[in-house]
Design a protein around this motif. Structure first.
Motif, PDB file in Angstrom:
ATOM      1  N   ILE A 100       0.839  -1.204   0.000  1.00  0.00           N
ATOM      2  CA  ILE A 100       0.000   0.000   0.000  1.00  0.00           C
ATOM      3  C   ILE A 100       0.871   1.250   0.000  1.00  0.00           C
ATOM      4  CG2 ILE A 100      -1.649   1.354   1.363  1.00  0.00           C
ATOM      5  CD1 ILE A 100      -2.852  -1.322   2.307  1.00  0.00           C
ATOM      6  N   ALA A 101       1.930   1.243   0.817  1.00  0.00           N
ATOM      7  CA  ALA A 101       2.826   2.402   0.893  1.00  0.00           C
ATOM      8  C   ALA A 101       3.433   2.707  -0.469  1.00  0.00           C
ATOM      9  CB  ALA A 101       3.924   2.147   1.927  1.00  0.00           C
ATOM     10  N   ILE A 102       3.868   1.671  -1.174  1.00  0.00           N
ATOM     11  CA  ILE A 102       4.496   1.870  -2.489  1.00  0.00           C
ATOM     12  C   ILE A 102       3.455   2.283  -3.529  1.00  0.00           C
ATOM     13  CG2 ILE A 102       5.768   0.725  -4.339  1.00  0.00           C
ATOM     14  CD1 ILE A 102       7.151  -0.965  -2.162  1.00  0.00           C
ATOM     15  N   LEU A 103       2.268   1.689  -3.459  1.00  0.00           N
ATOM     16  CA  LEU A 103       1.174   2.086  -4.358  1.00  0.00           C
ATOM     17  C   LEU A 103       0.865   3.572  -4.207  1.00  0.00           C
ATOM     18  CD1 LEU A 103      -1.367   1.585  -6.184  1.00  0.00           C
ATOM     19  CD2 LEU A 103      -2.584   0.991  -4.056  1.00  0.00           C
ATOM     20  N   LEU A 104       0.736   4.040  -2.962  1.00  0.00           N
ATOM     21  CA  LEU A 104       0.451   5.455  -2.711  1.00  0.00           C
ATOM     22  C   LEU A 104       1.559   6.340  -3.274  1.00  0.00           C
ATOM     23  CD1 LEU A 104      -0.929   5.320   0.948  1.00  0.00           C
ATOM     24  CD2 LEU A 104      -2.240   5.516  -1.172  1.00  0.00           C
ATOM     25  N   GLN A 124       6.534  13.517   6.868  1.00  0.00           N
ATOM     26  CA  GLN A 124       7.620  12.740   7.469  1.00  0.00           C
ATOM     27  C   GLN A 124       7.158  11.352   7.890  1.00  0.00           C
ATOM     28  OE1 GLN A 124       8.573  15.492  10.742  1.00  0.00           O
ATOM     29  NE2 GLN A 124       7.625  14.056  12.159  1.00  0.00           N
ATOM     30  N   GLY A 125       7.898  10.365   7.475  1.00  0.00           N
ATOM     31  CA  GLY A 125       7.558   8.983   7.800  1.00  0.00           C
ATOM     32  C   GLY A 125       6.837   8.251   6.685  1.00  0.00           C
ATOM     33  N   ASP A 126       6.252   9.000   5.725  1.00  0.00           N
ATOM     34  CA  ASP A 126       5.627   8.331   4.578  1.00  0.00           C
ATOM     35  C   ASP A 126       6.643   7.445   3.877  1.00  0.00           C
ATOM     36  OD1 ASP A 126       3.307   9.724   5.083  1.00  0.00           O
ATOM     37  OD2 ASP A 126       3.418  11.021   3.329  1.00  0.00           O
ATOM     38  N   GLU A 127       7.851   8.019   3.696  1.00  0.00           N
ATOM     39  CA  GLU A 127       8.895   7.301   2.962  1.00  0.00           C
ATOM     40  C   GLU A 127       9.460   6.133   3.764  1.00  0.00           C
ATOM     41  OE1 GLU A 127      11.398   9.959   5.557  1.00  0.00           O
ATOM     42  OE2 GLU A 127       9.351   9.891   4.769  1.00  0.00           O
ATOM     43  N   MET A 128       9.073   6.042   5.038  1.00  0.00           N
ATOM     44  CA  MET A 128       9.492   4.924   5.881  1.00  0.00           C
ATOM     45  C   MET A 128       8.427   3.832   5.940  1.00  0.00           C
ATOM     46  SD  MET A 128      11.049   7.045   9.107  1.00  0.00           S
ATOM     47  CE  MET A 128      12.329   8.298   8.897  1.00  0.00           C
ATOM     48  N   GLY A 129       7.261   4.117   5.349  1.00  0.00           N
ATOM     49  CA  GLY A 129       6.166   3.151   5.390  1.00  0.00           C
ATOM     50  C   GLY A 129       5.495   3.083   6.750  1.00  0.00           C
ATOM     51  N   LEU A 130       5.486   4.182   7.503  1.00  0.00           N
ATOM     52  CA  LEU A 130       4.938   4.160   8.861  1.00  0.00           C
ATOM     53  C   LEU A 130       3.424   4.020   8.868  1.00  0.00           C
ATOM     54  CD1 LEU A 130       7.052   6.800  10.831  1.00  0.00           C
ATOM     55  CD2 LEU A 130       7.480   4.361  10.439  1.00  0.00           C
ATOM     56  N   VAL A 131       2.948   3.325   9.887  1.00  0.00           N
ATOM     57  CA  VAL A 131       1.510   3.133  10.105  1.00  0.00           C
ATOM     58  C   VAL A 131       1.141   3.767  11.442  1.00  0.00           C
ATOM     59  CG1 VAL A 131       1.453   1.028   8.734  1.00  0.00           C
ATOM     60  CG2 VAL A 131       1.910   0.867  11.179  1.00  0.00           C
ATOM     61  N   ASN A 132      -0.110   3.636  11.828  1.00  0.00           N
ATOM     62  CA  ASN A 132      -0.553   4.219  13.095  1.00  0.00           C
ATOM     63  C   ASN A 132       0.183   3.610  14.281  1.00  0.00           C
ATOM     64  OD1 ASN A 132      -2.337   5.954  11.874  1.00  0.00           O
ATOM     65  ND2 ASN A 132      -4.163   4.738  12.317  1.00  0.00           N
ATOM     66  N   TYR A 133       0.406   4.453  15.288  1.00  0.00           N
ATOM     67  CA  TYR A 133       1.109   4.008  16.488  1.00  0.00           C
ATOM     68  C   TYR A 133       0.136   3.263  17.415  1.00  0.00           C
ATOM     69  CZ  TYR A 133       3.865   4.216  20.775  1.00  0.00           C
ATOM     70  OH  TYR A 133       4.566   3.885  21.898  1.00  0.00           O
ATOM     71  N   PRO A 134       0.554   2.155  18.025  1.00  0.00           N
ATOM     72  CA  PRO A 134      -0.350   1.344  18.862  1.00  0.00           C
ATOM     73  C   PRO A 134      -0.533   1.904  20.278  1.00  0.00           C
ATOM     74  CG  PRO A 134       1.806   0.301  18.777  1.00  0.00           C
ATOM     75  CD  PRO A 134       1.878   1.490  17.840  1.00  0.00           C
ATOM     76  N   PHE A 135      -1.208   3.030  20.393  1.00  0.00           N
ATOM     77  CA  PHE A 135      -1.470   3.590  21.716  1.00  0.00           C
ATOM     78  C   PHE A 135      -2.341   2.633  22.528  1.00  0.00           C
ATOM     79  CE2 PHE A 135      -0.964   7.423  19.012  1.00  0.00           C
ATOM     80  CZ  PHE A 135       0.138   7.970  19.647  1.00  0.00           C
ATOM     81  N   SER A 136      -2.102   2.615  23.829  1.00  0.00           N
ATOM     82  CA  SER A 136      -2.868   1.690  24.686  1.00  0.00           C
ATOM     83  C   SER A 136      -3.715   2.402  25.732  1.00  0.00           C
ATOM     84  CB  SER A 136      -1.908   0.724  25.391  1.00  0.00           C
ATOM     85  OG  SER A 136      -0.953   1.443  26.169  1.00  0.00           O
TER      86      SER A 136
END
Length: 606
Positions: free
Chosen positions: A428-432, A447-459
């Motif tokens: 998905i990251a590469i498609l976008l 920032q972070g798009d190029e790293m393929g970052l996803v949502n952070y798992p907050f608890s």
């Protein structure tokens, strides 16, 4: 543009730029086709007929409010099909830096200007040639720097003005541009102007803000951060308007001295060598005279009561032109406006080159699929993104220019919105990235798009510092369980894109255990795609032709390039390519089928 009345027809309303965009948004949210109101029968119905039929649902005053809003716009957009004017900002690849979470150079848990300086080689190597800095000004930090206390100072946590000057010089030495965030709809309540306005009735600054001396609320407007848009100062017996947090007080742009002081500040930064500004909620700067109460029905539809009195205010064009003429034009500087609520027709009226207002805007209608809002847990449908992009690219006009982005500091990560399945995140990251670098418009990487970052798992809510999310929690915990409210916040909180990037060594306590890492394959893809875009002007100014827009498919041409995208999980047969084309991305193709979320780029040989 003729004045509309209840005797006017639906087609007359749809021809008005404000009416068009309002009706289009309603249809979009309801998931209905435009043909519903453009067919011969409905389009010829008089507004008084619709008002009569819908009186029970919409109330007696709804159409009066709607007609008042649409009749404020006298102009119609000009749509050019001619040659595109070439500009550096159309050819640039922007990279948005949220300084607090980009790179922490001194291990205090807060990103800073020295950290950005240290990473300039990284950005240059990635290929970006323009940087947008989120606010770095002196601020009490109630809303992460968007509450500015002093426009001429740097927030101590980020560094010094000397650090900024060094950053600006090194950016330019590397052949890059730098734009800053311009936050001038409001200031911090700790700004010198507001303090003088609040405590001295005779001060010239009393009229710099919307301060009302009365017992009851001045109107029924609501804040974007929950609750009333008015704060009561008991000691002074004053009400102060704040569309956002209680520490972000709205400026009165109808006061010419406000405009003069703001423009002087803009010129101060442009004289330093800054290349332009991203202008925060800039379409809110003109409020309707008298600040009338908002229509309750419109408030429920839009989510914020009173918004029809300022999201496209009576002097918006005038004030934008004044900024352009007295600041931006003098420096040949770039402007991109954050303009929530504006549809394509209104956008054409603020970005048309002939109007000399804004160069570009950020429209947010593509960030949520129809019928959904950010604070909602659902799966984003890329078919909607495809249709949105086609609509704008084909109809926006060559005298206007689009921004192309998926993420920013105000939204969760798009990858996570599309799918919760980890096995698809890299694809998905590469498609976008492929679509962002090959569609017509200027890419803005967050920032972070190029790293393929996803949502952070907050608890827990203890990990959430965002004022908007905390306001949402307090408002909804009264009627819902903690689990329900927290789940919704996880879907939409701005905190996801505000955590420190993986390369930082130390994290604030509530982000300990960060398990995100840079995806090297995504990084390499971004780097390759940016290089490709910069190497061939066809991918910037070239024609755009759609070849396939069936379900889960987006295939289009940019002159000698053919881009084939699978927007879903199921395999699909690749677009038939003859020998005159070669696949240049990815380098190796092992199947005649596109895998889940796969994208390919072909180029004509020779």
């Amino acid at each position: 543009m003729k004045k509309l009345t209840l005797e006017s027809k639906i087609k007359d309303l749809y021809q008005n730029p404000v009416g068009h965009d309002a009706l289009y948004k309603v249809l979009m949210q309801l998931g209905l086709s435009e043909k519903l109101i453009t067919n011969a029968f409905v389009s010829n119905l008089k507004l008084k007929t619709i008002a009569k039929v819908t009186r029970k649902q919409l109330g007696d005053s709804f159409f009066d409010a709607l007609l008042h809003l649409v009749n404020m716009e006298k102009d119609v957009p000009f749509v050019s099909k001619g040659e595109i004017t070439k500009k550096w900002w159309k050819e640039a690849v922007f990279y948005q830096i949220y300084p607090r979470s980009f790179y922490d150079s001194n291990n205090d848990g807060i990103g800073d200007l020295r950290g950005i300086i240290e990473k300039l080689d990284y950005l240059a190597d990635l290929g970006v040639n323009a940087i947008w800095l989120s606010p770095i000004y002196d601020s009490p930090n109630d809303d992460n720097g968007y509450d500015i206390r002093d426009y001429h100072k740097i927030m101590k946590e980020f560094g010094t003005m000397e650090d900024f000057d060094e950053l600006l010089n090194k950016v330019h030495q590397k052949g890059m541009k730098l734009i800053m965030d311009l936050v001038v709809n409001h200031t911090s309540d700790e700004h010198e102007w507001f303090q003088k306005a609040l405590h001295d009735p005779q001060s010239k600054y009393r009229d710099y803000y919307f301060l009302r001396e009365q017992d009851a609320l001045p109107n029924n407007w609501t804040s974007f951060f929950s609750g009333s848009a008015w704060n009561h100062y008991e000691k002074e017996n004053l009400w102060g308007l704040h569309l956002f947090s209680k520490k972000q007080m709205d400026l009165n742009w109808d006061n010419s001295h406000v405009r003069e002081d703001i423009i002087a500040m803009i010129n101060w930064w442009l004289d330093k060598g800054v290349d332009g500004f991203r202008m925060d909620v800039i379409n809110y700067i003109s409020k309707e005279n008298g600040l009338p109460s908002g229509n309750e029905t419109i408030g429920k539809m839009m989510g914020y009561t009173g918004i029809e009195h300022y999201y496209y205010g009576p002097h918006l064009h005038e004030y934008l032109h004044e900024i352009h003429k007295n600041a931006f034009a003098k420096h040949d500087a770039f402007s991109v406006g954050e303009t929530p609520g504006l549809g394509m027709k209104m956008a054409q009226l603020v970005t048309g080159e002939e109007r000399e207002e804004l160069d570009m805007i950020f429209s947010f209608d593509h960030l949520e699929t129809p019928g959904h809002i950010r604070f909602e847990n659902y799966a984003y449908d890329l078919n909607y993104f495809r249709d949105y992009m086609i609509e704008w690219i084909e109809n926006y006009g060559n005298n206007c220019w689009m921004s192309i982005f998926y993420n920013n500091h105000d939204n969760p990560r798009m990858i996570s919105k599309i799918s919760s399945k980890k096995e698809y995140h890299e694809s998905i990251a590469i498609l976008l990235a492929v679509m962002q670098m090959t569609l017509k418009g200027t890419p803005f990487i967050f920032q972070g798009d190029e790293m393929g970052l996803v949502n952070y798992p907050f608890s827990s809510m203890a990990q959430i510092s965002d004022v908007e999310s905390k306001g949402y929690y307090e408002e909804h915990i009264q009627t819902q369980s903690h689990e329900e409210v927290f789940k919704t916040i996880l879907a939409g909180t701005r905190e996801h894109t505000r955590v420190l990037l993986p390369w930082n060594k130390k994290f604030p306590d509530h982000h300990q255990g960060l398990n995100q890492t840079m995806n090297e394959n995504v990084y390499k893809a971004y780097k390759e795609l940016i290089c490709l875009r910069k190497s061939d002007i066809q991918l910037i100014y070239g024609d755009f032709n759609v070849l396939n827009k069936k379900k889960d498919r987006f295939t289009y041409q940019r002159n000698d390039y053919l881009i084939d995208c699978n927007l879903g999980e199921k395999q699909q047969k690749a677009y038939p390519i003859d020998e005159s084309y070669e696949c240049i991305f990815p380098k190796k193709v092992v199947s005649d089928k596109l895998q889940a979320y796969e994208a390919r780029i072909y180029r004509k040989r020779g």
